[in-house]
Write a protein that holds these residues in place. Structure first.
Motif, PDB file in Angstrom:
ATOM      1  N   GLN A  83       0.824  -1.204   0.000  1.00 22.17           N
ATOM      2  CA  GLN A  83       0.000   0.000   0.000  1.00 22.17           C
ATOM      3  C   GLN A  83       0.860   1.256   0.000  1.00 22.17           C
ATOM      4  OE1 GLN A  83      -2.645  -0.379   3.353  1.00 22.17           O
ATOM      5  NE2 GLN A  83      -4.069  -1.735   2.277  1.00 22.17           N
ATOM      6  N   LYS A  86       2.359   1.561  -3.447  1.00 19.26           N
ATOM      7  CA  LYS A  86       1.340   1.982  -4.406  1.00 19.26           C
ATOM      8  C   LYS A  86       1.002   3.457  -4.248  1.00 19.26           C
ATOM      9  CE  LYS A  86      -3.123   0.572  -6.277  1.00 19.26           C
ATOM     10  NZ  LYS A  86      -4.262  -0.393  -6.156  1.00 19.26           N
ATOM     11  N   ALA A  87       0.950   3.915  -2.995  1.00 13.98           N
ATOM     12  CA  ALA A  87       0.669   5.334  -2.754  1.00 13.98           C
ATOM     13  C   ALA A  87       1.790   6.205  -3.310  1.00 13.98           C
ATOM     14  CB  ALA A  87       0.496   5.576  -1.261  1.00 13.98           C
ATOM     15  N   GLN A  89       3.595   5.495  -5.866  1.00  9.36           N
ATOM     16  CA  GLN A  89       3.549   5.449  -7.325  1.00  9.36           C
ATOM     17  C   GLN A  89       2.355   6.183  -7.905  1.00  9.36           C
ATOM     18  OE1 GLN A  89       3.496   1.271  -8.222  1.00  9.36           O
ATOM     19  NE2 GLN A  89       5.651   0.961  -7.682  1.00  9.36           N
ATOM     20  N   THR A  90       1.365   6.438  -7.077  1.00 10.47           N
ATOM     21  CA  THR A  90       0.102   7.001  -7.572  1.00 10.47           C
ATOM     22  C   THR A  90       0.311   8.296  -8.338  1.00 10.47           C
ATOM     23  OG1 THR A  90      -1.160   5.980  -5.790  1.00 10.47           O
ATOM     24  CG2 THR A  90      -2.161   7.855  -6.901  1.00 10.47           C
ATOM     25  N   ASP A  94      -0.983   8.480 -12.109  1.00  7.09           N
ATOM     26  CA  ASP A  94      -2.022   9.431 -12.501  1.00  7.09           C
ATOM     27  C   ASP A  94      -1.540  10.324 -13.644  1.00  7.09           C
ATOM     28  OD1 ASP A  94      -3.665   8.394 -10.578  1.00  7.09           O
ATOM     29  OD2 ASP A  94      -3.324   9.997  -9.108  1.00  7.09           O
TER      30      ASP A  94
END
Length: 292
Positions: A83, A86-87, A89-90, A94
């Motif tokens: 998590q 992933k945060a 990489q967000t 985006d």
């Protein structure tokens, strides 16, 4: 001296230590006790193991393992780490999802992120067919060269990855069907066409077949592959004049493809992987050999 069973004990004459009764080639094994420190270390490992299985998840049960009094879970730690990653990489994902390819490539940091992410996605989803190095194999295109059936620009590569090739579940998939000329041409005519195609990049087995094969090619094949046999990417017709072969190399392989063509299938990856990942894959594959 005898033991409790009445058997005679043997005492080593030099050391005065009792032997175990084992003997090899006249050499007897001494029955020396283990060092005290080793024995206590062994007992300590047993105590440690018991304490560990009480504190941490250890014993498998019917539906799950014992959870341990400390409540530790390596799976929960991994999920948490994922998590966090992933945060992180967000923000890049985006931007990749929203930006056109020209902007992605023009931004060194974003381009490097896309290439790295695309390489990872390629190994998981694409290497099974195209190989870990993307060099392909018979029937699976080499993505490292500059030869493209459906086009080698990033946008064209994206379309191919997103919608697939001859994939029934996607209305926008690439479709090209080469007819089976074994139902239209005589065996000798197929050999003539194969000889002509070989002559474009090499030496055919029988040079006398080239000229009639050229005319047959013009009548039956040029509408897709072009009069110069360099293909048509809009129709998915391969370039036959560059000595790069997808379905097999050589006169016999070409004749077989003309007689009863093989048509490859590639799934549409957009529904499975999502927009950011497919765009990363397109950037990565283009970096291997897009050239456009």
């Amino acid at each position: 001296m005898a033991d409790k069973h009445g058997a005679e004990k043997h005492i080593d004459e030099i050391s005065g230590v009792e032997t175990t009764g084992h003997e090899w080639d006249g050499i007897r094994e001494l029955n020396n006790p283990m060092p005290r420190w080793w024995v206590w270390t062994f007992y300590a490992t047993i105590v440690w193991a018991l304490g560990y299985t009480i504190a941490y998840p250890a014993w498998p049960m019917l539906s799950e393992a014992t959870r341990g009094v400390l409540g530790y879970s390596s799976r929960a730690n991994v999920a948490q780490d994922l998590q966090v990653a992933k945060a992180a990489q967000t923000v890049y994902l985006d931007r990749i999802a929203a930006a056109p390819f020209a902007d992605i490539v023009a931004d060194p940091e974003l381009a490097q992120f896309a290439i790295s992410g695309g390489a990872s996605a390629f190994k998981v989803n694409c290497a099974q067919c195209h190989g870990s190095g993307a060099a392909g194999s018979a029937g699976f295109p080499n993505l490292n060269d500059d030869d493209w059936v459906w086009g080698g620009s990033i946008d064209e590569i994206y379309t191919t990855i997103a919608h697939g090739i001859r994939f029934e579940g996607d209305a926008d998939t690439h479709v090209s069907e080469m007819p089976a000329f074994g139902d239209m041409l005589q065996p000798e005519e197929i050999r003539q066409v194969a000889a002509y195609v070989v002559s474009l990049t090499g030496t055919p087995h029988d040079a006398s077949l080239v000229e009639p094969g050229k005319q047959l090619f013009a009548d039956n094949c040029a509408s897709c592959h072009g009069e110069d046999a360099k293909g048509n990417r809009e129709m998915g017709a391969p370039n036959l004049a560059d000595a790069i072969w997808l379905k097999g190399e050589g006169e016999e392989a070409i004749a077989n493809q003309v007689r009863a063509p093989k048509h490859g299938v590639m799934p549409a990856w957009l529904p499975r992987l999502g927009e950011p990942t497919v765009k990363q894959l397109a950037v990565f594959v283009h970096s291997l050999g897009g050239g456009e």
